[in-house]
Write an enzyme that holds these catalytic residues in place. Structure first.
Site, short mmCIF file in Angstrom:
data_model
loop_
_atom_site.label_atom_id
_atom_site.label_comp_id
_atom_site.label_asym_id
_atom_site.label_seq_id
_atom_site.Cartn_x
_atom_site.Cartn_y
_atom_site.Cartn_z
CG HIS A 18 12.98 -2.64 -10.41
ND1 HIS A 18 12.52 -1.40 -10.05
CD2 HIS A 18 12.11 -3.54 -9.85
CE1 HIS A 18 11.44 -1.53 -9.30
NE2 HIS A 18 11.18 -2.81 -9.17
CG ASP A 116 15.92 1.27 -6.78
OD1 ASP A 116 15.23 1.33 -5.75
OD2 ASP A 116 15.50 1.62 -7.90
#
Length: 481
Positions: A18, A116
């Protein structure tokens, strides 16, 4: 007097997979638009914190300010055996107070927050400090389409998805086969289903959505996301394809025994085998993979990790390289290391994947089809042998083979069944030896050219990022008036 530039705050999920695209995105804003960038690091456990520091030390972070948020204890909130699909969103909710405290100390305050799909609880902090709120989907447009449409499917589809006989239809987009669904959608009674549904709903609260893909790669899906008669009426926020955002290769790091060995191999002759930073294989699957590589009679580089008894999302972040025991290859078949010493190179230490993929000797990639790995493969013109294990990787594998034509897929899903050595041997030779492999290699090189064109000045992703930058600057101007 020089006008000050916007300050962008990035709040990625924990984990190297990520963090990499967020670092890349921050660098784009910093280098192309001279924005100030702050990346707020979140840790899900000690190993993810160590991993984050590793990748930051490997990548130049001179352009980004890094803030490590204090870890949060979620042991009383989740089951000890909870999957990553539960642990991640709970962690991101619990980190909000620490994030707020950190924002309150930063001067000037960020103009924009980009997070996110599981980080949207931080939108409350953004509202409090008058920040624009954006979501960066570090995956592709098809994943975004499914995410925002899942709350509607929840109402329309009768019964569990796994019992459906037809693929799940998404307006204007490719349908999703039941066998390609990822873990959060497989069981409505599990908390991770609720977390994913919640993410799909809250994502619509953003001022815009950035996607780690490019217009020319998924034109039909991006058109549907903007069409008010299709998915546009669900999302409502503007969509910006800004990808591919990946780590760039650093030629200065290409040293050591591995690259000495690669330098001696012919161009396009080596199969690279790796399943990402968090995935592991069962001992039985590792054995079959070892024999399959050996039987293929092709050169290979294999990044191995200690096997695990678990699979799918349950195995994510459970096994890593650098295991405590120093007999790193004791779990490989007896005699394997001696038999392959002239054709194979096996490593267990952390290594820069993009440096390996960019080496001219690499001719194919046995990959779990994580999106970072896929983009790195495309940008280096390397075809894929799809070996999906968890998360959205089954969707990715279908897209790479059926839509993009840059990969070959196994006859069985590795997440459901052990892939035999004969099939691994056949798929390796299909890419590396058979005539069909030439067409797949040509196709991935076409995608490489498309990606490079999108990133160049005047390209679609360059223009999308510039459009975003102008909206950030307009907000800052309003704040200063």
């Amino acid at each position: 007097m020089e006008t000050s530039k916007p300050h962008v705050g990035l709040l990625p999920l924990p984990g190297m997979g990520h963090l990499i695209p967020y670092l890349g995105l921050g660098k784009l804003f910093a280098t192309h638009h001279n924005f100030k960038i702050t990346i707020f690091l979140v840790s899900i456990d000690h190993s993810s914190q160590t991993e984050s520091k590793t990748i930051i030390s490997e990548m130049s972070n001179e352009l980004c300010n890094i803030v490590q948020l204090p870890p949060v204890d979620i042991t009383s909130l989740v089951d000890p055996n909870a999957t990553i699909g539960v642990r991640l969103p709970v962690t991101m909710r619990e980190i909000v107070p620490a994030f707020r405290s950190s924002i309150a100390t930063i001067m000037p305050c960020p103009t924009v927050l980009i997070t996110d799909i599981f980080g949207t609880d931080a939108f409350s902090v953004a509202d409090e400090f008058d920040m624009l709120k954006y979501v960066f989907v570090s995956l592709h447009a098809w994943f975004l389409a499914l995410t925002i449409y899942t709350p509607i499917l929840d109402k329309e589809v009768k019964g569990e998805y796994v019992h459906q006989k037809e693929p799940l239809k998404i307006p204007g987009c490719a349908s999703v086969r039941v066998e390609d669904l990822f873990d959060p959608l497989l069981d409505w009674t599990n908390q991770q289903y609720d977390e994913y549904m919640r993410a799909g709903i809250r994502l619509r609260m953003s001022d815009g959505v950035l996607v780690n893909s490019w217009e020319e790669l998924q034109p039909k899906t991006f058109a549907a996301l903007r069409d008010d008669k299709l998915l546009g009426c669900v999302l409502k926020s503007p969509v910006y394809p800004v990808g591919p955002v990946v780590t760039q290769s650093d030629d200065s790091s290409k040293s050591g025994l591995l690259f000495d060995w690669l330098n001696k191999q012919p161009n396009d002759s080596v199969v690279y085998v790796s399943f990402g930073s968090g995935a592991t294989l069962s001992h039985e699957q590792m054995t079959e993979l070892a024999f399959g590589l050996e039987l293929s009679k092709q050169r290979f580089v294999w990044v191995v990790r200690a096997p695990t008894e678990k699979s799918g999302d349950k195995a994510y972040l459970k096994g890593r390289s650098g295991d405590e025991n120093h007999d790193q290859f004791g779990y490989l078949p007896k005699g394997f290391m001696s038999r392959i010493q002239n054709v194979g190179f096996v490593i267990s230490d952390w290594v820069s994947q993009v440096d390996i993929l960019s080496h001219p000797s690499i001719g194919a990639f046995i990959s779990h089809c994580g999106w970072n790995s896929t983009l790195e493969s495309i940008l280096n013109g390397v075809p894929i042998i799809a070996f999906p294990l968890f998360a959205e990787q089954k969707m990715n594998a279908t897209m790479l083979t059926e839509e993009f034509g840059m990969a070959v897929r196994l006859e069985v899903l590795p997440s459901n069944k052990v892939v035999g050595r004969e099939e691994i041997q056949n798929k390796v030779r299909k890419i590396m030896v058979d005539k069909e492999g030439h067409g797949i290699r040509d196709r991935v090189n076409e995608l490489k050219y498309s990606a490079e064109k999108a990133l160049c000045k005047g390209g679609s992703s360059y223009r999308a990022l510039s459009e975003l930058a102008k909206s950030f600057e307009a907000r800052m101007q309003l704040q200063n008036e």
